[in-house]
Design an enzyme around this catalytic site. Structure first.
Site, PDB file in Angstrom:
ATOM      1  N   TRP A  22       0.749  -1.271   0.464  1.00  0.00           N
ATOM      2  CA  TRP A  22       0.116  -0.033   0.092  1.00  0.00           C
ATOM      3  C   TRP A  22       1.172   1.024  -0.117  1.00  0.00           C
ATOM      4  CZ3 TRP A  22      -0.401   4.278   3.484  1.00  0.00           C
ATOM      5  CH2 TRP A  22      -0.756   5.237   3.308  1.00  0.00           C
TER       6      TRP A  22
ATOM      7  N   LYS B 219     -15.956   5.883  -8.375  1.00  0.00           N
ATOM      8  CA  LYS B 219     -14.938   5.118  -7.615  1.00  0.00           C
ATOM      9  C   LYS B 219     -15.674   3.872  -6.824  1.00  0.00           C
ATOM     10  CE  LYS B 219     -10.874   6.998  -5.226  1.00  0.00           C
ATOM     11  NZ  LYS B 219     -10.481   7.833  -3.791  1.00  0.00           N
ATOM     12  N   TRP B 220     -14.850   2.866  -7.398  1.00  0.00           N
ATOM     13  CA  TRP B 220     -15.128   1.472  -6.567  1.00  0.00           C
ATOM     14  C   TRP B 220     -13.575   0.954  -5.766  1.00  0.00           C
ATOM     15  CZ3 TRP B 220     -19.537  -1.822  -9.000  1.00  0.00           C
ATOM     16  CH2 TRP B 220     -19.029  -3.557  -8.327  1.00  0.00           C
ATOM     17  N   ASP B 221     -13.899   1.251  -4.754  1.00  0.00           N
ATOM     18  CA  ASP B 221     -12.662   1.032  -4.355  1.00  0.00           C
ATOM     19  C   ASP B 221     -12.830  -0.181  -3.664  1.00  0.00           C
ATOM     20  OD1 ASP B 221     -10.687   1.577  -2.416  1.00  0.00           O
ATOM     21  OD2 ASP B 221     -11.255   3.304  -1.195  1.00  0.00           O
TER      22      ASP B 221
ATOM     23  N   ASN C 159     -11.357  -2.197  -0.179  1.00  0.00           N
ATOM     24  CA  ASN C 159      -9.954  -1.574   0.865  1.00  0.00           C
ATOM     25  C   ASN C 159      -9.529  -2.866   1.855  1.00  0.00           C
ATOM     26  OD1 ASN C 159      -8.891   0.589   0.368  1.00  0.00           O
ATOM     27  ND2 ASN C 159     -11.289   1.311   0.931  1.00  0.00           N
TER      28      ASN C 159
ATOM     29  N   ARG D 216      -9.449  -2.785   8.441  1.00  0.00           N
ATOM     30  CA  ARG D 216     -10.116  -1.505   8.518  1.00  0.00           C
ATOM     31  C   ARG D 216     -11.230  -1.711   9.043  1.00  0.00           C
ATOM     32  NH1 ARG D 216     -11.336   2.724   4.238  1.00  0.00           N
ATOM     33  NH2 ARG D 216      -9.936   4.655   4.198  1.00  0.00           N
TER      34      ARG D 216
ATOM     35  N   ASP E 211     -15.777   8.675  -0.391  1.00  0.00           N
ATOM     36  CA  ASP E 211     -15.799   8.264   1.474  1.00  0.00           C
ATOM     37  C   ASP E 211     -16.591   9.426   2.096  1.00  0.00           C
ATOM     38  OD1 ASP E 211     -16.164   5.980   2.837  1.00  0.00           O
ATOM     39  OD2 ASP E 211     -14.428   5.895   3.047  1.00  0.00           O
TER      40      ASP E 211
ATOM     41  N   ASP F 125      -2.612   5.775  -3.374  1.00  0.00           N
ATOM     42  CA  ASP F 125      -2.578   6.438  -2.673  1.00  0.00           C
ATOM     43  C   ASP F 125      -1.225   7.324  -2.231  1.00  0.00           C
ATOM     44  OD1 ASP F 125      -5.528   5.775  -2.311  1.00  0.00           O
ATOM     45  OD2 ASP F 125      -4.699   4.611  -0.700  1.00  0.00           O
TER      46      ASP F 125
HETATM   47  C1  DGJ Z   1      -8.782   4.466  -0.059  1.00  0.00           C
HETATM   48  C2  DGJ Z   1      -8.796   5.191  -1.767  1.00  0.00           C
HETATM   49  O1  DGJ Z   1      -7.670   4.935  -2.392  1.00  0.00           O
HETATM   50  C3  DGJ Z   1      -8.445   6.200  -1.161  1.00  0.00           C
HETATM   51  O2  DGJ Z   1      -8.138   7.367  -2.002  1.00  0.00           O
HETATM   52  C4  DGJ Z   1      -9.696   6.792  -0.718  1.00  0.00           C
HETATM   53  O3  DGJ Z   1     -11.011   6.227  -1.411  1.00  0.00           O
HETATM   54  C5  DGJ Z   1      -9.688   5.963   0.825  1.00  0.00           C
HETATM   55  N1  DGJ Z   1      -9.667   4.440   0.293  1.00  0.00           N
HETATM   56  C6  DGJ Z   1     -11.199   6.473   1.050  1.00  0.00           C
HETATM   57  O4  DGJ Z   1     -11.520   5.206   2.231  1.00  0.00           O
END
Ligand code: DGJ
Length: 684
Positions: free
Chosen positions: A170, A442-444, A446, A409, A333, A507
């Protein structure tokens, strides 16, 4: 003709390359050649291969197209199954082929069981690429379990090659590395189900290639989720590469009558170095993108506001963004459920009334009135244990349902293998798009998958379900662009590009780190899909302070976005931003659609130099992160210009006119002064 079949010999021709194999006298599917174009398949001497000793059997020595587990094969194999009676060895025979224009299917069948294997080759002549994939069918009465399956194997008649891929984590994705191939094997893979920052699903192999010279063999797997690549230098001085699904904790059941189709492996050979490879892969990437439209300059407030999004603040940001020239305003977010931190909200996709008392409409109307498109963030594959969705459907997550699930997370992964879950996600997105005038998502995602319970097929099925949902959404809302984000750049692969439109590259928005990330990204993936933002300094990750102009230039290498707290901008930042955004709009056709070159730096000062060519225009980007003793300039020799054309360009306030021939051979002298200096020079 792209594909020539003569008796049991197959010749696959692209514009400049050939790939050949045969069914030999012993019934093996034997690779004959991969390289520069040849004229005939008839000239090959297909000798009988005899075992060298009992320890060097024929199956081990033969350069097979698709070795399957069984017989005297101790090398890596492409397919391993369990038949209904427990037998695990495959013994197949060639039973025929089908040829339809550029698509060849080679059919193999197990001698005793109902297993059929179809090897597919699709020749893309003008890109000098071949797509390879495999279909396995069960024509027997009993089910077959697939324990491991690869899309293809390639055979390179060379040893001691150099392997190139990316590593990272990351905030540090796409760091290029090279590794010497020698005796033994190299494995590279993803085991995380949803995404990986660690390695990317491709191989690049060469001996001594550089950007413009030398032989390069490469292959890119069109697969997100779990993949595995194996590079094996054999005892006989050759190199084998297999790529396909990861066999880690993997099993797929094929019932009678069912088929399994592997992802595609896109392979190519370049005799003109890494640059030529990238141009062809970029063209391929662009060709599979569903929406080729020019990408707009976006604003995203994540770094500026994190979860503290609210209607008034976002509207204020939107007004400032529009003033600067931004064309697409994205709310990240924090707009939904009880989402004030990572610990709640995911799964509750209702608009947070404290933050948006009248819903999203006033903000969207405001953004549209300012002449911008509107975008919104979602993370649909996840749920927070605190969310209502989880309270109502605790059985919707991946878990053994005996142990307490382990959040990461603050969130758990929804089980997309359950039809009711995919339906929920599809309907949520469909409603969001139906009820609001949204242009961009924007489909995230995590966190990785864990705790899969008993089902070993989910590693594959999960990602296929993601694609299925996106596909349905795109069919109903074709104008909406969808960005693939996975804690930054964890979902950067060719299959994602077939469904999604953009990649959030990382990021890590430090403009210097981004040069590393963007350079490695550019080996395989097209520039148009590379989202890059300008953000505030000191950078949240590197703590580095970099001048705004350098930050803009670095982000202008891809699709420009702004992530600064623009409410805090003074006059200087405002006017430089306006200037940079206007300049980007002027040059973006060249950036987004151009042929991208990583140029050589001939200076003892470490310049990073990139070039874009589009039609008869060109751009040079130069970066000097740190000036060193001697404060040297650099001589830049440009590539692939029209030698006859006289190009006009400005440097240090002076206009020049030089032929393409001069610019490519003599080159131009550029000297940047001071740390973090940068420039963009346009040639037309
Ligand atoms: C991870 C993404 O890479 C960021 O750009 C942002 O959208 C955050 N998540 C939001 O929680």
């Amino acid at each position: 003709m792209a594909i020539v079949v003569r008796e049991n010999r197959f010749l696959l021709n692209t514009n400049n390359n050939s790939y050949a194999f045969c069914v030999d006298g012993a019934g093996y599917l034997r690779n004959l050649y991969w390289g520069k174009k040849i004229n005939s398949i008839d000239e090959f001497e297909i000798d009988t291969i005899n075992e060298v000793s009992t320890n060097d059997p024929v199956a081990e020595i033969t350069n097979e197209e698709y070795p399957a587990h069984g017989s005297f094969r101790y090398k890596e194999t492409c397919l391993k199954v369990q038949f209904g009676d427990g037998t695990r060895e495959i013994r197949y025979q060639y039973v025929g082929h089908e040829l339809k224009e550029n698509h060849l299917k080679v059919n193999l069948k197990d001698e005793n069981y109902g297993l059929e294997i179809e090897l597919n080759y699709l020749v893309i002549e003008k890109l000098d690429l071949i797509e390879r994939w495999t279909v396995v069918g069960n024509r027997g009465n009993q089910s077959i379990k697939i324990d491991s399956i690869y899309s293809a194997q390639v055979h390179i008649p060379e040893n001691n090659l150099r392997f190139r891929n990316s590593f990272g984590h990351w905030g540090a994705e796409q760091q290029g590395f090279t590794q010497q191939v020698s005796h033994g094997k190299i494995y590279f893979e993803n085991r995380r189900g949803v995404s990986t920052h660690n390695h990317n699903p491709y191989f690049i192999l060469d001996k001594n290639a550089d950007e413009t010279n030398g032989e390069v063999y490469f292959g890119v797997l069109k697969q997100g989720g779990n993949f595995k690549g194996i590079i094996e230098q054999t005892q006989y001085g050759h190199t084998l590469v297999q790529m396909g699904l990861n066999d880690y904790d993997f099993q797929i059941n094929l019932d009678s009558g069912e088929e399994f189709v592997t992802p595609k492996l896109v392979i190519g050979y370049s005799e003109k170095g890494l640059g030529n490879m990238s141009h062809r892969l970029h063209a391929y990437g662009n060709s599979i993108m569903r929406n080729p439209s020019t990408r707009k300059v976006l604003y995203n407030s994540w770094e500026a506001t994190e979860f503290k999004v609210d209607a008034n603040e976002q509207l204020k940001l939107a007004e400032k963004a529009a003033e600067l020239g931004v064309e697409l305003f994205v709310v990240d977010d924090g707009w939904f459920g009880r989402r004030d931190s990572i610990n709640d909200g995911l799964g509750d996709w209702w608009v947070n009334k404290d933050k948006f008392p009248e819903g999203l409409k006033p903000l969207i109307d405001g953004v549209k009135k300012l002449g911008m498109d509107f975008g919104i963030w979602i993370e649909p594959e996840m749920v927070n244990p605190n969310a209502d969705l989880y309270k109502n459907h605790p059985e919707w997550i991946y878990s053994s349902h005996v142990r307490t699930p382990e959040p990461s997370r603050g969130q758990l992964v929804l089980n997309l293998c359950k039809p009711e879950v995919t339906e929920f996600i599809y309907n949520m997105i469909d409603n969001l798009l139906g009820e609001n005038d949204i242009d961009y998502i924007k489909w995230d995602v995590n966190r990785p998958i864990s705790e899969t319970g008993g089902d070993q097929s989910i590693w594959y099925t999960h990602i296929m379900k993601v694609y299925e949902i996106v596909d349905r959404i795109k069919a109903k809302h074709p104008k909406v662009l969808i960005e693939a984000c996975a804690s930054g750049g964890g979902r950067t692969d060719l299959q994602t590009l077939e469904y999604f439109d953009d990649f959030w590259t990382s990021d890590n928005t430090d403009a210097l780190d981004r040069l590393t990330i963007q350079r490695t990204y550019s080996y395989v993936y097209p520039i148009k899909a590379m989202r890059a933002w300008v953000t505030d300094c000191p950078n949240f990750l590197s703590k580095r302070v970099i001048p705004l102009k350098f930050r803009y230039h670095s982000a202008m290498m891809g699709t420009l976005g702004i992530g600064c707290n623009i409410l805090k901008f003074g006059e200087t930042e405002k006017s430089l931003s306006k200037e940079m955004i206007a300049q980007y709009k002027e040059i973006r056709e060249i950036v987004q659609n151009g042929e991208f070159h990583r140029l050589e730096n001939r200076s003892t000062n470490t310049y990073e130099i990139f070039q874009y060519n589009h039609r008869d225009e060109s751009l040079l980007y130069l970066f000097l992160p740190m000036t060193k003793i001697g404060h040297k300039g650099t001589n830049v020799k440009m590539r692939n210009l029209n030698p006859e054309k006289i190009y006009t360009y400005s440097l240090n306030g002076k206009e020049f006119k030089k032929s393409g021939n001069y610019l490519m051979n003599v080159g131009i002298e550029v000297k940047l002064e001071g740390d973090y200096s940068s420039t963009i020079i346009k040639f037309n």
